[in-house]
Write an enzyme that holds these catalytic residues in place. Structure first.
Site, PDB file in Angstrom:
ATOM      1  CB  SER A  39      -1.009  -0.121   1.269  1.00 13.39           C
ATOM      2  OG  SER A  39      -1.748   1.257   1.269  1.00 13.39           O
ATOM      3  N   GLY A  42       2.540   3.038  -5.140  1.00 13.45           N
ATOM      4  CA  GLY A  42       2.367   3.740  -6.229  1.00 13.45           C
ATOM      5  C   GLY A  42       1.487   3.000  -7.213  1.00 13.45           C
ATOM      6  CB  SER A  44      -3.742   3.761  -7.307  1.00 11.18           C
ATOM      7  OG  SER A  44      -4.345   2.769  -6.715  1.00 11.18           O
ATOM      8  CB  SER A 111      -1.921  -9.294  -5.757  1.00 15.39           C
ATOM      9  OG  SER A 111      -1.225  -8.311  -6.264  1.00 15.39           O
TER      10      SER A 111
HETATM   11  N1  ADP Z   1       7.704   7.107  -8.718  1.00 12.70           N
HETATM   12  C1  ADP Z   1       6.530   7.069  -8.230  1.00 12.70           C
HETATM   13  N2  ADP Z   1       5.696   6.347  -8.709  1.00 12.70           N
HETATM   14  C2  ADP Z   1       4.470   6.025  -8.174  1.00 12.70           C
HETATM   15  N3  ADP Z   1       4.301   6.892  -7.051  1.00 12.70           N
HETATM   16  C3  ADP Z   1       4.852   7.549  -6.536  1.00 12.70           C
HETATM   17  C4  ADP Z   1       6.267   7.856  -7.062  1.00 12.70           C
HETATM   18  N4  ADP Z   1       6.945   8.543  -6.509  1.00 12.70           N
HETATM   19  C5  ADP Z   1       6.208   9.000  -5.428  1.00 12.70           C
HETATM   20  N5  ADP Z   1       5.094   8.545  -5.444  1.00 12.70           N
HETATM   21  C6  ADP Z   1       3.954   8.648  -4.569  1.00 12.70           C
HETATM   22  O1  ADP Z   1       3.562   7.643  -4.029  1.00 12.70           O
HETATM   23  C7  ADP Z   1       2.033   7.759  -3.600  1.00 12.70           C
HETATM   24  C8  ADP Z   1       1.689   6.222  -4.047  1.00 12.70           C
HETATM   25  O2  ADP Z   1       0.142   6.234  -3.751  1.00 12.70           O
HETATM   26  P1  ADP Z   1      -0.827   5.123  -4.493  1.00 12.70           P
HETATM   27  O3  ADP Z   1      -0.767   5.278  -5.840  1.00 12.70           O
HETATM   28  O4  ADP Z   1      -2.103   5.450  -3.895  1.00 12.70           O
HETATM   29  O5  ADP Z   1      -0.340   3.971  -3.990  1.00 12.70           O
HETATM   30  P2  ADP Z   1      -0.942   2.417  -3.771  1.00 12.70           P
HETATM   31  O6  ADP Z   1      -2.016   2.527  -5.152  1.00 12.70           O
HETATM   32  O7  ADP Z   1       0.103   1.320  -4.455  1.00 12.70           O
HETATM   33  O8  ADP Z   1      -1.442   2.008  -2.463  1.00 12.70           O
HETATM   34  C9  ADP Z   1       1.546   8.883  -4.304  1.00 12.70           C
HETATM   35  O9  ADP Z   1       1.254   9.778  -3.370  1.00 12.70           O
HETATM   36  C10 ADP Z   1       2.532   9.245  -5.451  1.00 12.70           C
HETATM   37  O10 ADP Z   1       2.510  10.475  -5.771  1.00 12.70           O
HETATM   38 MG    MG Z   2      -4.276   1.788  -4.896  1.00 12.77          MG
END
Ligand code: ADP
Ligand code: MG
Length: 202
Positions: A39, A42, A44, A111
């Site tokens: 979680s 990144g 989503s 997952s």
């Molecule tokens: N290289 C990167 N790729 C994806 N997210 C990143 C990256 N660097 C920083 N982040 C930040 O990390 C967070 C990831 O959150 P989210 O996408 O909701 O995660 P997940 O869906 O895996 O729980 C976001 O705030 C995003 O802006």
């Molecule tokens: Mg997510």
């Protein structure tokens, strides 16, 4: 969950329009890109950016975000290992329908169990299931805490939280690894986008 015993009396009815026909109409292959990771790693964010890029190029896409699916078809499931298994099974089966429909599916789901991911892969054809390990150390995910869930998990307000009170089994042979702690959003997105683009041609 046991599969329905009466299935033995149900015969597959083959349609005349095939997956290949639908892909031809779309001018590209269909596949599922399966983002797995902690979680806050990144998944989503990346899946959404990749979908935007593909969409702007005329690729037919659909995003299956685990959190969103839990609001609907999976709203009767919790976070026990058994329910996580069922969560993955349903998302994979739904994803398979979309792939059959000729769509490039982006699935963003923690997952955490290798076996569940392998079961998901097993229902797809060769090259149709692309496992993307969204790699990010727990302490970085916890520092990001985009939904405030780690704080709650540490306070004992959320049970069964991956990385805190449940394991995350690191993929041993993912198709792609995106290290989001060491690459920025644009770089991470580009890596996945290019991987897909190279595999779209019919
Ligand atoms: N290289 C990167 N790729 C994806 N997210 C990143 C990256 N660097 C920083 N982040 C930040 O990390 C967070 C990831 O959150 P989210 O996408 O909701 O995660 P997940 O869906 O895996 O729980 C976001 O705030 C995003 O802006
Ligand atoms: Mg997510």
């Amino acid at each position: 969950m046991e599969s329905n015993q009466s299935n033995k009396n149900i015969v597959w009815h083959k349609g005349s329009i095939t997956k290949k026909d639908r892909q031809k109409l779309n001018h590209h292959k269909s596949m599922i890109i399966w983002f797995t990771g902690l979680s806050g790693s990144g998944k989503s964010t990346l899946a959404n950016l990749v979908e935007m890029a593909l969409h702007s190029e005329g690729i037919r896409t659909y995003l299956l975000d685990g959190d969103n699916i839990r609001h609907g078809i999976n709203n009767n499931l919790n976070f026990s290992p058994e329910d996580r298994k069922e969560n993955i099974r349903r998302i994979a089966e739904v994803g398979k329908l979309f792939v059959d429909a000729g769509i490039v599916v982006l699935a963003a789901v923690i997952s955490p169990y290798a076996e569940d991911r392998e079961n998901a892969r097993s229902i797809f054809g060769p090259g149709e299931f692309v496992e993307v390990y969204v790699k990010c150390p727990l302490d970085e995910c916890e520092a990001r805490d985009p939904k405030g869930l780690y704080k709650k998990a540490r306070a004992g307000e959320i049970k069964n939280f991956t990385g805190i009170s449940q394991p995350y089994e690191i993929p041993v042979a993912p198709d792609l690894v995106v290290d989001t702690a060491n690459s920025n959003l644009a770089e991470s997105m580009k890596l996945v986008h290019e991987y897909i683009k190279e595999r779209l041609q019919l």
